[in-house]
Write a protein that holds these residues in place. Structure first.
Motif, short mmCIF file in Angstrom:
data_model
loop_
_atom_site.label_atom_id
_atom_site.label_comp_id
_atom_site.label_asym_id
_atom_site.label_seq_id
_atom_site.Cartn_x
_atom_site.Cartn_y
_atom_site.Cartn_z
N GLU A 96 39.50 51.90 47.16
CA GLU A 96 40.17 50.67 47.61
C GLU A 96 41.65 50.72 47.25
O GLU A 96 42.01 50.94 46.10
CB GLU A 96 39.52 49.44 46.97
CG GLU A 96 40.23 48.14 47.37
CD GLU A 96 39.61 46.89 46.78
OE1 GLU A 96 38.60 47.00 46.03
OE2 GLU A 96 40.12 45.79 47.05
N ASN A 121 42.76 45.79 51.78
CA ASN A 121 42.60 44.34 51.80
C ASN A 121 43.47 43.73 52.89
O ASN A 121 44.64 44.06 53.02
CB ASN A 121 43.02 43.74 50.46
CG ASN A 121 42.07 44.11 49.35
OD1 ASN A 121 40.96 43.60 49.27
ND2 ASN A 121 42.48 45.06 48.50
N GLU A 139 38.86 44.97 54.11
CA GLU A 139 38.20 43.96 53.28
C GLU A 139 38.77 42.60 53.61
O GLU A 139 39.97 42.37 53.50
CB GLU A 139 38.39 44.28 51.79
CG GLU A 139 37.77 45.60 51.41
CD GLU A 139 37.66 45.79 49.89
OE1 GLU A 139 38.01 44.87 49.13
OE2 GLU A 139 37.21 46.87 49.49
N ASP A 178 34.69 40.54 51.31
CA ASP A 178 35.16 40.69 49.94
C ASP A 178 34.86 39.44 49.10
O ASP A 178 34.68 38.35 49.65
CB ASP A 178 36.68 40.92 49.97
CG ASP A 178 37.21 41.60 48.71
OD1 ASP A 178 36.41 41.92 47.81
OD2 ASP A 178 38.44 41.82 48.65
N LYS A 200 30.82 42.77 49.38
CA LYS A 200 31.27 43.06 48.02
C LYS A 200 30.97 41.83 47.16
O LYS A 200 31.50 40.74 47.41
CB LYS A 200 32.76 43.40 48.00
CG LYS A 200 33.07 44.65 48.84
CD LYS A 200 34.48 45.13 48.62
CE LYS A 200 34.60 45.88 47.30
NZ LYS A 200 35.96 46.49 47.16
N GLU A 257 31.37 44.47 42.32
CA GLU A 257 32.75 44.57 41.83
C GLU A 257 32.81 44.36 40.33
O GLU A 257 32.05 43.57 39.77
CB GLU A 257 33.62 43.48 42.46
CG GLU A 257 33.70 43.51 43.96
CD GLU A 257 34.75 42.52 44.45
OE1 GLU A 257 34.66 41.32 44.12
OE2 GLU A 257 35.68 42.96 45.14
#
Ligand code: C2E
Ligand code: CA
Ligand code: CA
Ligand code: CA
Length: 389
Positions: free
Chosen positions: A177, A232, A264, A293, A314, A350
């Motif tokens: 990421e 992101n 995300e 996310d 996530k 996460e």
């Protein structure tokens, strides 16, 4: 004594952008009506332009009368609007200044209420704030950070770090990421949690987002073919009509196959309007993967899973942190894993920090994990070393 309220309607702008001005005006009228419904004879309401309103509440005996009015306004405005065939949700951020303490003329009161509004937006969860001394100083700091951030995009003090995401079962890296890092010449490292909101407020996020996208795709080309890169994307970027185009451009410029890019997004994207959903489908058509996310931190999470076929969920760090504790976290994670499996989505936990958390997640059937247990975000050079040796 009296109170000046500076009210800014949230979500409204995207609705306006997406569905045209007709619906924007219609919605504004609805908001104005609901606001009016909250006021007494002696209060005064006015539209300041755009999607901003002012209310002068007078007279008041104490600030709890104002808090009550704010609650009333919030519950009125948060009722979904049926507007030209669309169901639209809006919210409001409110800044408050009290006379005579925070100012004696209306100009100064509204200025301070506006600063309080700025503060309310700045702290994320809180949707209203009273003016406090020092707010003007903080507003100045914010403005200067904004200017410096603009500079930083071009002068190389921004860098993307990458945090590996690994398969829980065999520990192999499946993706990394991209996470922004800002090395400020005087303040040292500034966290994205601090500067992303500033970038979102100022619109700078579009430039910044494109910069990260380009950097991440260009970097990932160097990685083994089975390792994806995750980027992101802010809800604000979804307001621009050209998101899918920009993503396609980053892929073309780098030569990265679309299937190796994962975007995300948070639930905030989905509560806006149908245009965001269209954008998601366009992105999907390009062949990029879409991950949801911070799952579990938002509004009515489960219903959003029906709105779009995500590739991955996530699960937010807060659930992982408490997973071994007495609360409901582990049953929530279990439920999410089950739902995901039933719809062909994978799950990433996460913020996994301990072996105990990892083992529990494995038992619960979670697919992947990300966190300090395996690795924090590291520089591009370090990622290459990790992946290529
Ligand atoms: P996020 O997307 O939820 O990213 C995960 C955050 O958790 C990262 O913080 C990461 O460093 C941190 N983290 C990872 N593993 C652990 C762990 O085991 N324990 C703990 N305590 N923390 C862990 P970071 O890098 O500070 O980023 C914060 C947030 O800023 C991100 O949250 C993301 O929402 C935003 N952000 C970062 N880069 C970008 C970007 O390029 N674009 C956008 N729109 N947002 C970004
Ligand atoms: Ca607004
Ligand atoms: Ca993320
Ligand atoms: Ca996250």
């Amino acid at each position: 004594q009296l109170a000046a309220l500076y009210i800014d309607i949230d979500e409204f702008k995207s609705v306006n952008d997406a569905l045209g001005h007709a619906i924007g005006d219609e919605l504004l009228k609805g908001v104005a009506d609901r606001l009016r419904g909250c006021l007494r004879e002696t209060d005064v309401g006015a539209r300041l332009g755009g999607d901003e309103f002012a209310v002068i509440q007078m007279p008041i005996k104490n600030r709890s009368e104002t808090t009550r009015l704010v609650d009333e306004i919030h519950s009125a405005i948060r009722q979904p609007f049926e507007c030209m065939g669309h169901l639209i949700t809006t919210d409001a951020s409110i800044g408050i200044a009290l006379a005579p303490g925070d100012g004696v003329d209306l100009d100064q009161l509204l200025r301070n209420a506006d600063l309080a509004l700025y503060g309310a937006k700045g702290d994320g969860r809180r949707t209203y704030r009273f003016f406090e001394t020092g707010m003007d100083q903080r507003a100045k700091t914010r403005r200067s950070l904004e200017l410096e951030l603009r500079q930083a995009i071009s002068d190389g003090s921004l860098e993307t770090y990458y945090q590996p995401v690994v398969n829980i079962e065999d520990g192999k890296i499946s993706s990394c990421e991209a996470l922004l890092r800002w090395r400020h010449p005087e303040r040292g490292m500034i966290s994205p949690a601090e500067f992303i909101p500033i970038a979102e407020d100022s619109g700078l996020i579009n430039e910044l987002g494109q910069w990260v996208l380009n950097a991440a795709c260009a970097e990932a080309v160097n990685w083994p073919d089975h390792v994806r890169v995750a980027v992101n994307v802010s809800p604000v970027q979804f307001r621009s009509q050209s998101l899918a185009l920009n993503v396609a451009a980053a892929l073309a410029a780098s030569g990265l196959p679309a299937s190796r890019l994962e975007l995300e997004i948070t639930e905030a994207v989905l509560i806006r309007d149908d245009a965001a959903l269209d954008a998601l489908h366009q992105l999907r058509k390009l062949g990029v993967r879409i991950a949801l996310d911070d799952f579990g931190t938002g509004y009515s999470s489960l219903s959003y899973l029906q709105r779009f076929p995500f590739d991955k969920i996530k699960i937010d760090r807060s659930f992982i942190r408490d997973i071994a504790g007495p609360g409901a976290s582990s049953s929530i994670v279990q439920a999410v894993v089950n739902i995901a499996a039933a719809s062909d989505m994978t799950t990433t936990a996460e913020g996994v920090e301990t072996a105990q958390q990892r083992n529990l997640l494995y038992i619960l059937g979670c697919t992947e994990m990300q966190g300090y247990l395996f690795s924090p975000a590291i520089s591009a050079v370090e990622v290459r070393r990790l992946l290529l040796t």
